[in-house]
Design a protein around this motif. Structure first.
Motif, PDB file in Angstrom:
ATOM      1  N   ILE A 276       9.629   0.407  -6.961  1.00 11.73           N
ATOM      2  CA  ILE A 276       8.725   1.535  -6.735  1.00 11.73           C
ATOM      3  C   ILE A 276       7.409   1.003  -6.216  1.00 11.73           C
ATOM      4  N   ASP A 277       6.847   1.682  -5.258  1.00 15.28           N
ATOM      5  CA  ASP A 277       5.576   1.288  -4.673  1.00 15.28           C
ATOM      6  C   ASP A 277       4.519   1.177  -5.774  1.00 15.28           C
ATOM      7  N   ALA A 278       3.719   0.135  -5.719  1.00 14.53           N
ATOM      8  CA  ALA A 278       2.720  -0.088  -6.755  1.00 14.53           C
ATOM      9  C   ALA A 278       1.767   1.087  -6.896  1.00 14.53           C
ATOM     10  N   LYS A 279       1.437   1.764  -5.768  1.00 10.07           N
ATOM     11  CA  LYS A 279       0.480   2.870  -5.859  1.00 10.07           C
ATOM     12  C   LYS A 279       1.086   4.063  -6.597  1.00 10.07           C
ATOM     13  N   ALA A 280       2.432   4.077  -6.746  1.00 16.70           N
ATOM     14  CA  ALA A 280       3.057   5.185  -7.451  1.00 16.70           C
ATOM     15  C   ALA A 280       2.894   5.064  -8.956  1.00 16.70           C
ATOM     16  N   ILE A 281       2.607   3.837  -9.447  1.00 14.62           N
ATOM     17  CA  ILE A 281       2.495   3.653 -10.888  1.00 14.62           C
ATOM     18  C   ILE A 281       1.093   3.215 -11.290  1.00 14.62           C
ATOM     19  N   ALA A 282       0.211   3.066 -10.326  1.00 13.77           N
ATOM     20  CA  ALA A 282      -1.145   2.621 -10.645  1.00 13.77           C
ATOM     21  C   ALA A 282      -1.905   3.725 -11.342  1.00 13.77           C
ATOM     22  N   PRO A 283      -2.572   3.434 -12.477  1.00 16.64           N
ATOM     23  CA  PRO A 283      -3.342   4.461 -13.158  1.00 16.64           C
ATOM     24  C   PRO A 283      -4.562   4.855 -12.348  1.00 16.64           C
ATOM     25  N   ALA A 310       2.619   9.742 -10.675  1.00 15.08           N
ATOM     26  CA  ALA A 310       2.448   8.352 -11.081  1.00 15.08           C
ATOM     27  C   ALA A 310       2.349   8.229 -12.595  1.00 15.08           C
ATOM     28  N   ALA A 311       1.603   9.151 -13.215  1.00 11.31           N
ATOM     29  CA  ALA A 311       1.450   9.097 -14.670  1.00 11.31           C
ATOM     30  C   ALA A 311       2.789   9.345 -15.375  1.00 11.31           C
ATOM     31  N   ALA A 312       3.566  10.306 -14.859  1.00  9.80           N
ATOM     32  CA  ALA A 312       4.866  10.617 -15.475  1.00  9.80           C
ATOM     33  C   ALA A 312       5.825   9.437 -15.351  1.00  9.80           C
ATOM     34  N   LEU A 313       5.860   8.807 -14.182  1.00 15.06           N
ATOM     35  CA  LEU A 313       6.747   7.654 -13.990  1.00 15.06           C
ATOM     36  C   LEU A 313       6.369   6.501 -14.910  1.00 15.06           C
ATOM     37  N   GLU A 314       5.074   6.249 -15.039  1.00 14.20           N
ATOM     38  CA  GLU A 314       4.641   5.154 -15.901  1.00 14.20           C
ATOM     39  C   GLU A 314       4.976   5.458 -17.364  1.00 14.20           C
ATOM     40  N   LYS A 315       4.760   6.720 -17.785  1.00 14.67           N
ATOM     41  CA  LYS A 315       5.035   7.104 -19.165  1.00 14.67           C
ATOM     42  C   LYS A 315       6.526   6.991 -19.481  1.00 14.67           C
ATOM     43  N   CYS A 316       7.363   7.314 -18.500  1.00 15.65           N
ATOM     44  CA  CYS A 316       8.819   7.274 -18.704  1.00 15.65           C
ATOM     45  C   CYS A 316       9.431   5.946 -18.285  1.00 15.65           C
ATOM     46  N   LEU A 329      11.086  19.407 -13.942  1.00 10.55           N
ATOM     47  CA  LEU A 329      11.626  19.473 -12.587  1.00 10.55           C
ATOM     48  C   LEU A 329      13.089  19.031 -12.633  1.00 10.55           C
ATOM     49  N   SER A 330      13.842  19.444 -11.618  1.00 13.85           N
ATOM     50  CA  SER A 330      15.176  18.876 -11.482  1.00 13.85           C
ATOM     51  C   SER A 330      15.041  17.473 -10.892  1.00 13.85           C
ATOM     52  N   TYR A 331      16.114  16.697 -11.025  1.00 11.54           N
ATOM     53  CA  TYR A 331      16.086  15.331 -10.488  1.00 11.54           C
ATOM     54  C   TYR A 331      15.849  15.351  -8.978  1.00 11.54           C
ATOM     55  N   ASP A 332      16.503  16.280  -8.273  1.00 14.88           N
ATOM     56  CA  ASP A 332      16.334  16.380  -6.825  1.00 14.88           C
ATOM     57  C   ASP A 332      14.923  16.786  -6.446  1.00 14.88           C
ATOM     58  N   GLN A 333      14.303  17.677  -7.249  1.00 15.12           N
ATOM     59  CA  GLN A 333      12.925  18.087  -6.961  1.00 15.12           C
ATOM     60  C   GLN A 333      11.963  16.906  -7.097  1.00 15.12           C
ATOM     61  N   LEU A 334      12.170  16.096  -8.135  1.00 15.57           N
ATOM     62  CA  LEU A 334      11.306  14.922  -8.307  1.00 15.57           C
ATOM     63  C   LEU A 334      11.483  13.956  -7.148  1.00 15.57           C
ATOM     64  N   ARG A 335      12.716  13.677  -6.764  1.00 16.68           N
ATOM     65  CA  ARG A 335      12.961  12.753  -5.655  1.00 16.68           C
ATOM     66  C   ARG A 335      12.312  13.260  -4.370  1.00 16.68           C
ATOM     67  N   HIS A 336      12.409  14.563  -4.141  1.00 19.30           N
ATOM     68  CA  HIS A 336      11.797  15.136  -2.940  1.00 19.30           C
ATOM     69  C   HIS A 336      10.281  14.959  -2.972  1.00 19.30           C
ATOM     70  N   ALA A 337       9.670  15.160  -4.154  1.00 16.80           N
ATOM     71  CA  ALA A 337       8.217  15.008  -4.266  1.00 16.80           C
ATOM     72  C   ALA A 337       7.801  13.557  -4.035  1.00 16.80           C
ATOM     73  N   LEU A 338       8.578  12.611  -4.572  1.00 16.31           N
ATOM     74  CA  LEU A 338       8.251  11.194  -4.367  1.00 16.31           C
ATOM     75  C   LEU A 338       8.352  10.807  -2.894  1.00 16.31           C
ATOM     76  N   LYS A 339       9.365  11.317  -2.218  1.00 16.98           N
ATOM     77  CA  LYS A 339       9.511  11.020  -0.789  1.00 16.98           C
ATOM     78  C   LYS A 339       8.373  11.651   0.010  1.00 16.98           C
ATOM     79  N   ARG A 340       8.008  12.882  -0.366  1.00 14.22           N
ATOM     80  CA  ARG A 340       6.954  13.590   0.374  1.00 14.22           C
ATOM     81  C   ARG A 340       5.624  12.848   0.306  1.00 14.22           C
ATOM     82  N   HIS A 341       5.378  12.168  -0.834  1.00 17.07           N
ATOM     83  CA  HIS A 341       4.119  11.448  -1.001  1.00 17.07           C
ATOM     84  C   HIS A 341       4.255   9.945  -0.738  1.00 17.07           C
TER      85      HIS A 341
END
Length: 351
Positions: A276-283, A310-316, A329-341
């Motif tokens: 996962i990209d570092a900026k996705a988990i950076a606080p 990012a906060a949700a991914l780090e927490k989980c 969210l559904s799993y597909d909704q989360l994946r779509h949001a991660l790709k969009r950003h």
């Protein structure tokens, strides 16, 4: 307040079925009770017994699906000592135990062909022969049977004896599923809620909030009344406040962001932190984008969404399925949001 005495409802379809059972009860004839799981087939069988002339006789219940095929005949008709391996002493079967009363056969459609053959003779002549015995015994038993299968179809498929079905279907009582008894849902929910409040020793029963009542009415209830009872009782005991209407309900008790995943789900959800990209988990930090200093509304919203993801991914711990559940969210909704950003380094970036 005994469980076995409660038949609750006011819908016309339900009352018609109960009326049919009540009219058949005094007649000394077999009755078939048809219905989905949780519709109350056993309660109707008990009503048929209590309203009959056999009310002071035994009511013996046997679940035909609960025993292996090799033991069903011995359980129904009994056996003599030494008739098969393990039969150290003689034992009376359910027919003998129900003599003078009612025998309720639940899950009738699961009976083996051999058991059906012996059952036909018992229904036709009132005779049962223990396994290993040479002489039959006379029994006086009324049979009430229940199933969630369409027996005529099983006859067409040669899985059920047509002559046995003819003998057992003097009267057929078909219970409507709860999804066709929507007017009964509030009544049943209130009934089970009050019982649970009494068990918890509450001073008063506060009822349900409008939101919970709407959810109960909108649910399909695949498990029918039995499922409704579990859902309501669970909601009341978890609520734990007799002063306010119950305002939370969970239909699936296994629903959790931490539920164990199946093997194939584990492989899909297994994501190493390095992937996962570092900026996705950076606080968030003081150097992060400040939306208050930007007049671009869409950009501010996008940055805020990225911070939440990012906060949700780090927490989980980077478990995307758990993060999706935590964010509702559904799993597909989360994946779509991660790709969009652009927060999935392992995925190719869009052009």
């Amino acid at each position: 307040m005994e469980r076995t005495t409660q038949l609750v409802g006011q819908s016309s379809s339900f009352l018609d079925a109960i009326e049919r059972a009540s009219r058949a009860a005094p007649l000394d004839r077999p009755v078939l009770v048809i219905g989905e799981r949780g519709t109350g087939k056993e309660l109707v069988a008990e009503r048929l017994h209590r309203l009959s002339s056999r009310w002071d006789g035994p009511l013996v219940t046997m679940n035909c699906a609960a025993l292996p095929e090799t033991l069903i005949e011995a359980e129904l008709f009994g056996h003599e000592a030494g008739s098969f391996t393990g039969a150290s002493k003689a034992r009376a079967g359910r027919f003998e135990e129900a003599d003078g009363g009612t025998l309720f056969l639940d899950e009738l459609a699961t009976l083996s062909q051999a058991a059906q053959d012996r059952l036909l003779r018992a229904v036709e002549y009132g005779e049962v022969t223990r396994i290993g015995a040479s002489k039959p015994l006379q029994v006086d038993v009324r049979i009430v049977a229940a199933t969630n299968e369409h027996l005529p179809k099983l006859v067409e498929e040669n899985r059920f004896r047509a002559d046995l079905l003819d003998r057992l279907s003097f009267e057929v009582v078909t219970l409507p599923p709860l999804r066709h008894r929507t007017s009964d849902i509030p009544i049943l929910a209130d009934h089970f809620g009050r019982r649970m409040a009494l068990e918890l020793e509450w001073d008063r029963w506060p009822g349900f909030s409008n939101a919970v009542s709407s959810k109960l009415l909108g649910y399909e209830w695949p498990g029918n009344v039995r499922e409704l009872r579990n859902v309501v009782e669970r909601a009341v005991y978890r609520w734990g406040d007799s002063e306010r209407p119950v305002d939370d309900v969970q239909f699936d008790p296994f629903e959790s962001p931490w539920r164990p995943l199946a093997a194939n789900e584990n492989r899909q959800a297994e994501i190493h932190p390095a992937a996962i990209d570092a900026k996705a988990i950076a606080p968030a930090s003081s150097s992060a984008f400040d939306p208050s200093g930007c007049a671009d509304f869409r950009l501010a919203i996008a940055e805020y969404e990225k911070a939440i993801l990012a906060a949700a991914l780090e927490k989980c711990r980077w478990n995307q399925r758990a993060a999706a559940a935590a964010l509702q969210l559904s799993y597909d909704q989360l994946r779509h949001a991660l790709k969009r950003h652009d927060m999935m380094a392992s995925e190719p970036k869009s052009a």
